[in-house]
Scaffold this motif. Sequence first.
Motif, PDB file in Angstrom:
ATOM      1  N   VAL A  22      -0.537   1.473 -10.154  1.00 33.02           N
ATOM      2  CA  VAL A  22      -1.487   1.709  -9.059  1.00 33.02           C
ATOM      3  C   VAL A  22      -2.663   0.735  -9.148  1.00 33.02           C
ATOM      4  O   VAL A  22      -3.050   0.116  -8.144  1.00 33.02           O
ATOM      5  CB  VAL A  22      -1.985   3.171  -9.086  1.00 33.02           C
TER       6      VAL A  22
ATOM      7  N   SER B  94       0.829  -1.213   0.000  1.00 35.25           N
ATOM      8  CA  SER B  94       0.000   0.000   0.000  1.00 35.25           C
ATOM      9  C   SER B  94       0.859   1.256   0.000  1.00 35.25           C
ATOM     10  O   SER B  94       0.504   2.261  -0.641  1.00 35.25           O
ATOM     11  CB  SER B  94      -0.920  -0.008   1.223  1.00 35.25           C
ATOM     12  N   LEU B  95       1.991   1.216   0.696  1.00 38.03           N
ATOM     13  CA  LEU B  95       2.892   2.371   0.689  1.00 38.03           C
ATOM     14  C   LEU B  95       3.461   2.613  -0.703  1.00 38.03           C
ATOM     15  O   LEU B  95       3.560   3.764  -1.151  1.00 38.03           O
ATOM     16  CB  LEU B  95       4.022   2.149   1.699  1.00 38.03           C
ATOM     17  N   TYR B  96       3.838   1.550  -1.402  1.00 40.82           N
ATOM     18  CA  TYR B  96       4.341   1.708  -2.771  1.00 40.82           C
ATOM     19  C   TYR B  96       3.251   2.210  -3.712  1.00 40.82           C
ATOM     20  O   TYR B  96       3.516   3.007  -4.614  1.00 40.82           O
ATOM     21  CB  TYR B  96       4.919   0.377  -3.279  1.00 40.82           C
TER      22      TYR B  96
ATOM     23  N   PHE C  45       1.218   6.619  -6.852  1.00 41.48           N
ATOM     24  CA  PHE C  45       0.081   7.489  -7.169  1.00 41.48           C
ATOM     25  C   PHE C  45       0.514   8.952  -7.139  1.00 41.48           C
ATOM     26  O   PHE C  45       0.086   9.755  -7.988  1.00 41.48           O
ATOM     27  CB  PHE C  45      -1.060   7.262  -6.180  1.00 41.48           C
ATOM     28  N   PHE C  46       1.363   9.293  -6.185  1.00 43.78           N
ATOM     29  CA  PHE C  46       1.897  10.654  -6.150  1.00 43.78           C
ATOM     30  C   PHE C  46       2.754  10.920  -7.386  1.00 43.78           C
ATOM     31  O   PHE C  46       2.710  12.012  -7.966  1.00 43.78           O
ATOM     32  CB  PHE C  46       2.719  10.863  -4.882  1.00 43.78           C
TER      33      PHE C  46
ATOM     34  N   THR D 216       0.775   4.164  -2.855  1.00 45.68           N
ATOM     35  CA  THR D 216       0.638   5.590  -2.540  1.00 45.68           C
ATOM     36  C   THR D 216       1.776   6.393  -3.155  1.00 45.68           C
ATOM     37  O   THR D 216       1.555   7.496  -3.695  1.00 45.68           O
ATOM     38  CB  THR D 216       0.620   5.794  -1.017  1.00 45.68           C
TER      39      THR D 216
ATOM     40  N   CYS E 106      -5.733  15.457  -8.135  1.00 40.35           N
ATOM     41  CA  CYS E 106      -4.573  15.625  -7.249  1.00 40.35           C
ATOM     42  C   CYS E 106      -3.428  16.346  -7.951  1.00 40.35           C
ATOM     43  O   CYS E 106      -2.614  17.011  -7.291  1.00 40.35           O
ATOM     44  CB  CYS E 106      -4.102  14.265  -6.747  1.00 40.35           C
TER      45      CYS E 106
END
Length: 379
Positions: free
Chosen positions: A284, A85-87, A92-93, A89, A311
């Motif tokens: 993602v 999940s961190l990867y 996604f940024f 996120t 975003c």
Amino acid sequence: MNQKVTHRQMVLIIMLLSFSSTLLQPHAQAIFYAKQHAYLCYVPVILIMVASMWMLSRVQRRFPDKDLFESLVERFPFLGRVMGSLYITFFFFVLARDIRLTGDYVSITLLETTPISIIVLTLIIMAVFIVRGGLGSLIGMIELYVALFILNSAIVPFMLIQQINLENLKPFLDMDLAGIVTGSWYLFSFFGEMIALPFVVRGSDFRVKSIFSGAIFTGLLMMLIVVETIAAIGVPIASRLVYPSYELARQLQISDFLDRFDLPLAALTLPCIITKIAFDLYFVCWGLKRMIPKVSGKVLTGPIALLGFVCAFWFFRNAIQLNRFTREWTWVAIVFEILFPIVLFLFHRPRKKNAEHAPISASEKKQKDSHGSGNLQPS
């Protein structure tokens, strides 16, 4: 089951992930700090990323039929999902950043009167259709457009002969090591995005030979572009440009009547950048499918792309803020491109000692006594 990826395709994917965003933004910052030796900023970046990718290749050898997302969730159900999940996120940024970066680039250099929202929306629609075709469609576009970019990069130096001034590269031996390290800091987060590859490619296809070839060839290509930029434009001007690679293309002039050769060059380069956005989106959606098996990755492409669109304007108000954020973004990239690969290498790689001392069941012991074989495959 993941699609099989050949050595050539692996090299081209690594190139796409490394040069697409790097070509647009951080070269000016590297030139500002490292001056005429900005091309040397790629040396530490290449060495660090080759080491990081090598560690992940060792990890992937334990799971030849699985990608890194799948192996993490299988072996560490909770912590694996947290890291995955961190990867997701993180990339996604990166997706939002690439969308805004490409939108600003097209708006400033090519379509000055077109609203940037329309430009970005068009880019997102193209990326969604690419991703809906699956990894095969994505790889097909990478093979086409990255090959054209390499051909383009091989031809450009011959067109720049009249504009090249080697005096801009002097003094050759007076190197500012602190400036080179600072320039590497700005380049690292962009060049290191190749770290996404083991998460979408199965372990048997993630080979060390492909890592070395892709990283080194991309680094040499980027070093050539930086040298051309400094030699043709000069350090004082190149270090203050927003898009020095575009200004380098504007220096090309074939004849007296063809003085806008930057347009066909942009036509060859822009598809690579759009394909990079599509890869971010694919990463993602693929990651969410691995984290939540009941979710359809294809259905997610549209909503995730629209969220990235929002975003992109929410995170960055203008191109100047996007440019300045590179310094702080490297701190975040170090965690995902260096620290997490080290953690995975230490705790997620094959353990030979544990395999040798693993308990033997009664049926396996009987088979061992009958065949005289004591070697067991690790579970």
